[in-house]
Write a protein that holds these residues in place. Structure first.
Motif, mmCIF file in Angstrom:
data_model
loop_
_atom_site.group_PDB
_atom_site.id
_atom_site.type_symbol
_atom_site.label_atom_id
_atom_site.label_comp_id
_atom_site.label_asym_id
_atom_site.label_seq_id
_atom_site.Cartn_x
_atom_site.Cartn_y
_atom_site.Cartn_z
ATOM 1 N N ARG A 167 39.188 38.541 39.454
ATOM 2 C CA ARG A 167 38.119 39.416 38.988
ATOM 3 C C ARG A 167 37.902 39.114 37.517
ATOM 4 N NH1 ARG A 167 37.660 46.069 38.853
ATOM 5 N NH2 ARG A 167 35.418 46.098 38.435
ATOM 6 N N GLN A 168 36.689 38.775 37.182
ATOM 7 C CA GLN A 168 36.362 38.335 35.825
ATOM 8 C C GLN A 168 35.460 39.366 35.162
ATOM 9 O OE1 GLN A 168 37.521 35.339 34.686
ATOM 10 N NE2 GLN A 168 36.422 35.153 32.774
ATOM 11 N N PHE A 169 35.734 39.659 33.899
ATOM 12 C CA PHE A 169 34.970 40.633 33.151
ATOM 13 C C PHE A 169 34.255 39.956 31.988
ATOM 14 C CE2 PHE A 169 38.646 42.548 35.088
ATOM 15 C CZ PHE A 169 38.130 43.641 35.765
ATOM 16 N N ALA A 170 33.227 40.595 31.463
ATOM 17 C CA ALA A 170 32.384 39.969 30.455
ATOM 18 C C ALA A 170 33.089 39.793 29.122
ATOM 19 C CB ALA A 170 31.104 40.790 30.258
ATOM 20 N N GLY A 171 33.911 40.756 28.704
ATOM 21 C CA GLY A 171 34.593 40.654 27.426
ATOM 22 C C GLY A 171 33.639 40.776 26.248
ATOM 23 N N ASP A 172 33.985 40.113 25.142
ATOM 24 C CA ASP A 172 33.229 40.255 23.891
ATOM 25 C C ASP A 172 32.467 38.977 23.545
ATOM 26 O OD1 ASP A 172 34.189 42.850 23.503
ATOM 27 O OD2 ASP A 172 36.020 42.089 22.558
ATOM 28 N N SER A 173 31.881 38.333 24.551
ATOM 29 C CA SER A 173 31.234 37.043 24.327
ATOM 30 C C SER A 173 30.144 37.102 23.268
ATOM 31 C CB SER A 173 30.636 36.538 25.647
ATOM 32 O OG SER A 173 31.650 36.385 26.615
ATOM 33 N N ILE A 185 44.009 38.613 37.930
ATOM 34 C CA ILE A 185 44.414 37.741 39.035
ATOM 35 C C ILE A 185 45.311 38.531 39.969
ATOM 36 C CG2 ILE A 185 45.804 35.728 39.645
ATOM 37 C CD1 ILE A 185 44.833 34.436 37.039
ATOM 38 N N MET A 186 44.995 38.479 41.253
ATOM 39 C CA MET A 186 45.784 39.155 42.277
ATOM 40 C C MET A 186 46.312 38.106 43.254
ATOM 41 S SD MET A 186 42.894 42.088 42.667
ATOM 42 C CE MET A 186 41.711 40.914 41.974
ATOM 43 N N ILE A 187 47.597 38.173 43.561
ATOM 44 C CA ILE A 187 48.234 37.208 44.459
ATOM 45 C C ILE A 187 48.896 37.965 45.608
ATOM 46 C CG2 ILE A 187 49.911 35.335 44.656
ATOM 47 C CD1 ILE A 187 49.721 34.978 41.644
ATOM 48 N N ARG A 188 48.577 37.595 46.827
ATOM 49 C CA ARG A 188 49.222 38.227 47.974
ATOM 50 C C ARG A 188 50.608 37.600 48.189
ATOM 51 N NH1 ARG A 188 46.971 41.598 51.347
ATOM 52 N NH2 ARG A 188 48.377 40.940 53.013
ATOM 53 N N ASN A 234 52.655 41.914 45.852
ATOM 54 C CA ASN A 234 51.268 41.529 45.590
ATOM 55 C C ASN A 234 50.960 41.586 44.091
ATOM 56 O OD1 ASN A 234 50.759 41.219 48.381
ATOM 57 N ND2 ASN A 234 50.273 43.388 48.579
ATOM 58 N N PRO A 235 51.589 40.698 43.317
ATOM 59 C CA PRO A 235 51.489 40.774 41.851
ATOM 60 C C PRO A 235 50.046 40.760 41.342
ATOM 61 C CG PRO A 235 53.161 39.197 42.526
ATOM 62 C CD PRO A 235 52.428 39.586 43.760
ATOM 63 N N VAL A 236 49.829 41.546 40.290
ATOM 64 C CA VAL A 236 48.537 41.615 39.621
ATOM 65 C C VAL A 236 48.763 41.413 38.122
ATOM 66 C CG1 VAL A 236 46.543 43.057 39.067
ATOM 67 C CG2 VAL A 236 47.574 43.186 41.345
ATOM 68 N N PHE A 237 47.966 40.533 37.524
ATOM 69 C CA PHE A 237 48.033 40.291 36.088
ATOM 70 C C PHE A 237 46.624 40.389 35.525
ATOM 71 C CE2 PHE A 237 51.374 37.915 38.188
ATOM 72 C CZ PHE A 237 52.505 38.347 37.521
ATOM 73 N N ARG A 238 46.476 41.233 34.519
ATOM 74 C CA ARG A 238 45.190 41.362 33.837
ATOM 75 C C ARG A 238 45.385 40.905 32.398
ATOM 76 N NH1 ARG A 238 40.733 46.105 34.585
ATOM 77 N NH2 ARG A 238 39.339 45.504 32.882
#
Length: 271
Positions: A167-173, A185-188, A234-238
């Protein structure tokens, strides 16, 4: 470089929708005889300075779900370069939850993960910079995270193992000369801890978890993780990162059964 205990050695020798504290002062690190014993194995004789001016940590004072306790790291000093971080949960069966390495495109660190907490414990982060090692952390009230029942459908969990989602977010571009973006990022993967029981046979499920992961932005490494049983199912890293213009993120992972996973995920703003 931080002393990196292998997960095998740790296991051999030692083996949640959050309610956030209203102020981080409510759950500072507490004195820990366990840490006194662990310290030499984790950092050797290295000096540890306070990271209070370098890095903030958000963690729930009392976790709703001990198997998925969110930990958020935010860098305070933007003149420092945090190249690595070791996450230690003092009173878990395998205290070193993960060792992270960070590439230059991570920029000012802004990183979130989910961990298991087996009993009331300090969660400490030891950050490595050009000026040495710095430590801070939080005391979290949670119990049973490492032995919490595994997924209700083990066959389905294994069948989908290694599937990844971005899942990608816009941020401060717009505001920044170097576009700053945020991704999740989500990993099963069941990330079995070895302390959980099969709900039918009541036998312990053997430990089986992701032990290494790499996230690349094109040809540039964003971060690595060498993990153990304390990383949640199901690790999740943001995380936030500086966009170098590459079209894709590449995630590579291995687990303790020798499985290898690799997924190429196109960047797209969808959040």
């Amino acid at each position: 470089m931080l002393f990196k205990l292998t997960i095998t050695a740790i296991l051999a020798t030692l083996c949640a929708g959050p309610v956030w504290a209203t102020e981080t002062a409510q759950n500072p690190l507490q004195s820990s005889a366990t840490w006194d014993d662990l310290r030499g194995d984790v950092v050797g004789d290295a000096q540890l300075a306070s990271a209070d001016d370098l890095l903030s940590i958000d963690a729930p004072y009392r976790a709703h779900d001990a198997a998925t306790v969110p930990i958020v790291l935010k860098q305070l000093d933007d003149t420092a370069t945090i190249s690595a971080a070791t996450v230690v949960i003092d009173d878990n069966p395998a205290p070193v939850a993960a060792v992270f390495g960070f590439g230059k495109d991570m920029g000012v660190l802004d990183f979130e993960m989910r961990v298991r907490v087996n009993q009331y414990s300090n969660i400490r982060v030891i950050a490595e910079t050009q000026d040495g090692l710095f430590m801070t952390g939080r005391y979290v009230k949670a119990s049973g995270g490492c032995s919490a029942p595994a997924t209700k459908d083990p066959e389905a969990a294994l069948a989908g193992m290694g599937a990844m989602k971005l899942r990608q977010f816009a941020g401060d571009s717009v505001q920044m000369s170097i576009p700053r973006r945020e991704a999740q990022i989500m990993i099963r993967h069941p990330n079995y801890s070895g302390l959980q029981r099969d709900q039918i046979t009541q036998l312990f499920i053997p430990a089986h978890f992701i032990d290494h992961m790499e996230v690349w932005q094109g040809d540039a490494l964003l971060f690595t993780m060498d993990g153990g049983i304390s990383i949640s199912e199901n690790p999740v890293f943001r995380f936030a990162y500086n966009d170098n213009g590459a079209a894709v993120l590449v995630i590579k992972a291995t687990d303790t059964e020798g499985n290898e996973f690799e997924t190429v995920l196109p960047k797209s703003v969808n959040g």
